[in-house]
Motif scaffolding. Structure first.
Motif, PDB file in Angstrom:
ATOM      1  N   ALA A  54       8.248   0.136 -12.395  1.00  0.00           N
ATOM      2  CA  ALA A  54       7.697   1.309 -11.741  1.00  0.00           C
ATOM      3  C   ALA A  54       6.971   0.989 -10.549  1.00  0.00           C
ATOM      4  O   ALA A  54       7.254   1.841  -9.537  1.00  0.00           O
ATOM      5  N   LEU A  55       6.433  -0.149 -10.240  1.00  0.00           N
ATOM      6  CA  LEU A  55       5.743  -0.558  -9.037  1.00  0.00           C
ATOM      7  C   LEU A  55       6.771  -0.734  -7.913  1.00  0.00           C
ATOM      8  O   LEU A  55       6.714  -0.124  -6.878  1.00  0.00           O
ATOM      9  N   SER A  56       7.949  -1.356  -8.399  1.00  0.00           N
ATOM     10  CA  SER A  56       9.005  -1.447  -7.269  1.00  0.00           C
ATOM     11  C   SER A  56       9.659  -0.023  -6.849  1.00  0.00           C
ATOM     12  O   SER A  56       9.894   0.172  -5.800  1.00  0.00           O
ATOM     13  N   ALA A  57       9.919   0.778  -8.186  1.00  0.00           N
ATOM     14  CA  ALA A  57      10.448   1.897  -7.774  1.00  0.00           C
ATOM     15  C   ALA A  57       9.570   2.996  -6.857  1.00  0.00           C
ATOM     16  O   ALA A  57       9.939   3.553  -5.735  1.00  0.00           O
ATOM     17  N   GLU A  58       8.135   2.687  -7.007  1.00  0.00           N
ATOM     18  CA  GLU A  58       7.406   3.587  -6.080  1.00  0.00           C
ATOM     19  C   GLU A  58       7.316   3.101  -4.662  1.00  0.00           C
ATOM     20  O   GLU A  58       7.605   3.696  -3.746  1.00  0.00           O
ATOM     21  N   LYS A  59       7.251   1.628  -4.588  1.00  0.00           N
ATOM     22  CA  LYS A  59       7.501   1.085  -3.168  1.00  0.00           C
ATOM     23  C   LYS A  59       8.731   1.531  -2.453  1.00  0.00           C
ATOM     24  O   LYS A  59       8.857   1.725  -1.375  1.00  0.00           O
ATOM     25  N   MET A  60       9.918   1.587  -3.277  1.00  0.00           N
ATOM     26  CA  MET A  60      11.130   1.793  -2.706  1.00  0.00           C
ATOM     27  C   MET A  60      11.449   3.300  -2.582  1.00  0.00           C
ATOM     28  O   MET A  60      12.697   3.805  -2.166  1.00  0.00           O
ATOM     29  N   ASP A  61      10.470   3.938  -3.183  1.00  0.00           N
ATOM     30  CA  ASP A  61      10.760   5.653  -3.242  1.00  0.00           C
ATOM     31  C   ASP A  61      12.171   5.877  -3.922  1.00  0.00           C
ATOM     32  O   ASP A  61      12.958   6.546  -3.538  1.00  0.00           O
ATOM     33  N   HIS A  62      12.474   4.994  -4.936  1.00  0.00           N
ATOM     34  CA  HIS A  62      13.742   5.302  -5.644  1.00  0.00           C
ATOM     35  C   HIS A  62      13.413   4.991  -7.090  1.00  0.00           C
ATOM     36  O   HIS A  62      12.840   3.873  -7.325  1.00  0.00           O
ATOM     37  N   HIS A  63      13.754   5.731  -8.018  1.00  0.00           N
ATOM     38  CA  HIS A  63      13.373   5.678  -9.433  1.00  0.00           C
ATOM     39  C   HIS A  63      14.408   5.869 -10.395  1.00  0.00           C
ATOM     40  O   HIS A  63      15.577   6.399 -10.150  1.00  0.00           O
TER      41      HIS A  63
END
Ligand code: HBI
Length: 104
Positions: A54-63
């Motif tokens: 979830a933290l990576s997804a937020e940083k990448m703006d890709h979920h």
């Protein structure tokens, strides 16, 4: 706006993810998407995996699209903006595999 992977992109960056010795992701029937199921020792590790992703997804703006029951997490990746696979999905898949490895 994300761009759908070209045929060349797919040969170069998607194919390794689909191979057994690398990512062992699978194509989703009827969708331009990839999926993979992760099984952990227990719920806590499954949830720690989801928190990390979830933290990576937020940083990448890709979920991811995902489903969790107890120690199992089913992940599906595709890009809404282009209704198919983009480079963002390939990048997120790498982060997801790394997070799973660190919790296995
Ligand atoms: N996640 N999988 C996925 N696909 C998207 O197109 C996407 C996303 N997360 C955030 C996001 N797009 C934003 O860039 C847009 O909703 C604005």
């Amino acid at each position: 706006m994300a761009r759908r992977l070209s045929a060349e992109d797919r040969a170069q960056t998607l194919a390794p993810l689909l191979s057994a010795e690398h990512g062992a992701w699978a194509l989703v029937d009827g969708r331009d998407a990839i999926k993979k199921t992760f099984v952990f020792a227990d719920f806590n590790r499954a949830f720690a995996f989801m928190a990390s992703v979830a933290l990576s997804a937020e940083k990448m703006d890709h979920h991811p699209e995902w489903f969790n029951v107890y120690n199992r997490v089913e992940v599906t990746l595709s890009t809404h903006d282009c209704q198919g696979l983009s480079a963002r999905d390939i990048a997120l898949a790498a982060h997801i595999d790394a997070a799973a490895t660190s919790l296995s």
